[in-house]
Design an enzyme around this catalytic site. Structure first.
Site, short mmCIF file in Angstrom:
data_model
loop_
_atom_site.label_atom_id
_atom_site.label_comp_id
_atom_site.label_asym_id
_atom_site.label_seq_id
_atom_site.Cartn_x
_atom_site.Cartn_y
_atom_site.Cartn_z
N GLY A 155 -3.94 8.33 -5.49
CA GLY A 155 -3.87 7.54 -6.72
C GLY A 155 -4.33 6.12 -6.47
O GLY A 155 -4.93 5.81 -5.43
N ARG A 156 -4.02 5.26 -7.43
CA ARG A 156 -4.51 3.88 -7.35
C ARG A 156 -4.04 3.17 -6.09
O ARG A 156 -4.83 2.52 -5.40
CB ARG A 156 -4.00 3.10 -8.58
CG ARG A 156 -4.65 3.53 -9.86
CD ARG A 156 -3.81 3.12 -11.03
NE ARG A 156 -2.58 3.91 -11.04
CZ ARG A 156 -1.93 4.30 -12.12
NH1 ARG A 156 -2.37 3.93 -13.29
NH2 ARG A 156 -0.84 5.02 -12.04
N ILE A 157 -2.75 3.29 -5.79
CA ILE A 157 -2.22 2.54 -4.66
C ILE A 157 -2.75 3.11 -3.34
O ILE A 157 -3.10 2.37 -2.42
CB ILE A 157 -0.68 2.51 -4.70
CG1 ILE A 157 -0.20 1.84 -5.99
CG2 ILE A 157 -0.13 1.77 -3.48
CD1 ILE A 157 1.30 1.97 -6.26
N THR A 222 5.62 3.40 1.40
CA THR A 222 5.84 2.43 0.32
C THR A 222 5.96 3.16 -1.01
O THR A 222 5.80 2.54 -2.07
CB THR A 222 4.68 1.42 0.22
OG1 THR A 222 3.45 2.15 0.12
CG2 THR A 222 4.62 0.49 1.42
N ARG A 224 8.29 6.54 -2.25
CA ARG A 224 9.69 6.79 -2.56
C ARG A 224 10.36 7.37 -1.32
O ARG A 224 9.78 8.23 -0.64
CB ARG A 224 9.83 7.77 -3.73
CG ARG A 224 9.54 7.19 -5.11
CD ARG A 224 10.56 6.15 -5.54
NE ARG A 224 10.32 5.59 -6.88
CZ ARG A 224 9.60 4.50 -7.12
NH1 ARG A 224 9.06 3.82 -6.11
NH2 ARG A 224 9.45 4.05 -8.34
N GLU A 253 18.90 3.84 -1.87
CA GLU A 253 18.63 2.40 -1.92
C GLU A 253 19.77 1.75 -2.69
O GLU A 253 20.07 2.22 -3.79
CB GLU A 253 17.30 2.11 -2.60
CG GLU A 253 16.13 2.59 -1.77
CD GLU A 253 14.78 2.30 -2.41
OE1 GLU A 253 14.73 1.56 -3.42
OE2 GLU A 253 13.78 2.80 -1.90
N HIS A 272 12.47 -2.47 -0.50
CA HIS A 272 11.68 -2.05 -1.68
C HIS A 272 11.02 -3.26 -2.36
O HIS A 272 11.33 -3.59 -3.51
CB HIS A 272 12.55 -1.26 -2.67
CG HIS A 272 11.74 -0.35 -3.55
ND1 HIS A 272 12.21 0.85 -4.02
CD2 HIS A 272 10.47 -0.46 -4.02
CE1 HIS A 272 11.27 1.43 -4.77
NE2 HIS A 272 10.21 0.65 -4.78
C1 GLV Z 1 0.59 4.99 -8.25
O1 GLV Z 1 0.36 4.43 -9.30
C2 GLV Z 1 -0.55 5.33 -7.43
O2 GLV Z 1 -1.60 5.15 -8.00
O3 GLV Z 1 -0.46 5.71 -6.28
C1 GLV Z 2 8.11 0.48 -7.45
O1 GLV Z 2 8.49 1.26 -6.62
C2 GLV Z 2 7.51 0.95 -8.67
O2 GLV Z 2 7.48 2.16 -8.90
O3 GLV Z 2 7.02 0.11 -9.43
#
Ligand code: GLV
Ligand code: GLV
Length: 309
Positions: A155-157, A222, A224, A253, A272
């Site tokens: 995904g984006r991240i 980073t 979950r 958490e 977090h």
């Molecule tokens: C979450 O938004 C991701 O893009 O990994």
């Molecule tokens: C942080 O973990 C989020 O999901 O924004």
């Protein structure tokens, strides 16, 4: 006029836009999230809810919130929301994607670098008065150029982390659903997790996945905490199979100070903070407020959230 319940004091002044539109805004006071009882009381007369990932939105909560019609989650991950329950009540749900992608990818890289170069142990060495001399063989770590990074979740991240890692010369591979995870892990110097928490990803990094990693690999999370079997992780660190783990997320958490995971060696944990930049948190508040304004006005939310598949 609508009533909006907000579960935490937020940085910045985004909530003023709700007030400027004539809405009544009730912010849960204090430095901790509301307890389940406090949350039920907070939403009992609310039309809108702005909540964080620390607030569980489930059937019992919604049963106590007869007027609720819009929920803005101040996060990109929405695993704290029961979408069947919100769907049954036609409650709109939005989240805050995109604006925290760079912040979170930056933190993944910071954790990766800190673990690869053994920063926690090196810093402790100085503070504990053990810095005796320049060490030819001390604190030897992993050099990133040419090291193999497996990113779980494209995904984006995950992609933004991959871009950064490539700039450091790492050899980046993405693993998504349908790919052979264990095979990819077998060729990893570092694995970084960027998948949402779903029934399919819960416990994804368990004993077998950790065993599939080569000895000396590094785990970065980073995403979950529930993606990782923490007991198995503690064992892999203790046995030395893993060289290090760097975690922004844990189960639960907060991680209790006496959690056995904290006894494992070569573990870096931060509380977090993936999206914790001034810029990201301000933008998240703007998105959450825009979602609420739309949802309360009966319009489609600009950033609607869907259950992660
Ligand atoms: C979450 O938004 C991701 O893009 O990994
Ligand atoms: C942080 O973990 C989020 O999901 O924004």
């Amino acid at each position: 006029m609508a009533r909006v319940a907000v579960t935490r004091v937020l940085p910045g002044d985004a909530l003023d836009r709700l007030r400027a539109c004539g809405h009544e805004v009730v912010v849960h006071p204090g430095a901790l999230p509301p307890t389940p009882d406090e949350l039920r009381a907070l939403v009992s007369h609310a039309d809108g809810l702005l909540c964080t990932l620390a607030d569980r939105v489930d059937e019992p909560l919604l049963a106590a919130a007869a007027d609720l019609r819009a929920i803005a989650v101040y996060a990109v991950g929405t695993d704290n929301i029961d979408f069947e329950a919100t769907g049954r009540r036609a409650i709109a749900v939005g989240n805050t994607p995109d604006v925290l992608t760079d912040a979170t990818a930056d933190l993944a890289m910071a954790l990766l670098l800190a673990a690869a170069r053994r920063l926690p142990a090196a810093e402790r060495n100085v503070r504990d008065g053990h810095w005796a001399t320049w060490e030819p063989g001390g604190f030897l770590g992993l050099e990133l150029r040419g090291a193999r990074l497996v990113i779980v979740g494209g995904g984006r991240i995950g992609r933004a982390t991959g871009e950064r890692a490539e700039a450091f010369g790492m050899d980046v591979t993405f693993v998504g659903r349908g790919d052979d995870l264990h095979r990819a892990l077998g060729a990893a110097d570092v694995v970084s997790l960027h998948a949402p928490l779903t029934p399919g990803t819960r416990g994804l990094i368990g004993r077998d996945a950790l065993a599939a990693l080569p000895r000396g690999a590094i785990l970065v999370n980073t995403a979950r905490g529930e993606l990782v079997d923490q007991l198995a992780l503690a064992e892999a660190l203790t046995s030395g199979h893993l060289a290090a783990a760097a975690l922004d997320v844990t189960t639960p958490e907060p991680l209790p100070a006496d959690d056995p995971l904290l006894d494992a060696p070569n573990l870096l944990v931060v509380p977090h903070i993936g999206s914790a930049t001034t810029k990201a948190r301000a933008a998240m508040a703007e998105q959450a407020v825009a979602n609420l304004l739309a949802g309360l006005g009966g319009e489609p939310m600009p950033w609607p959230a869907e259950p992660s598949a």
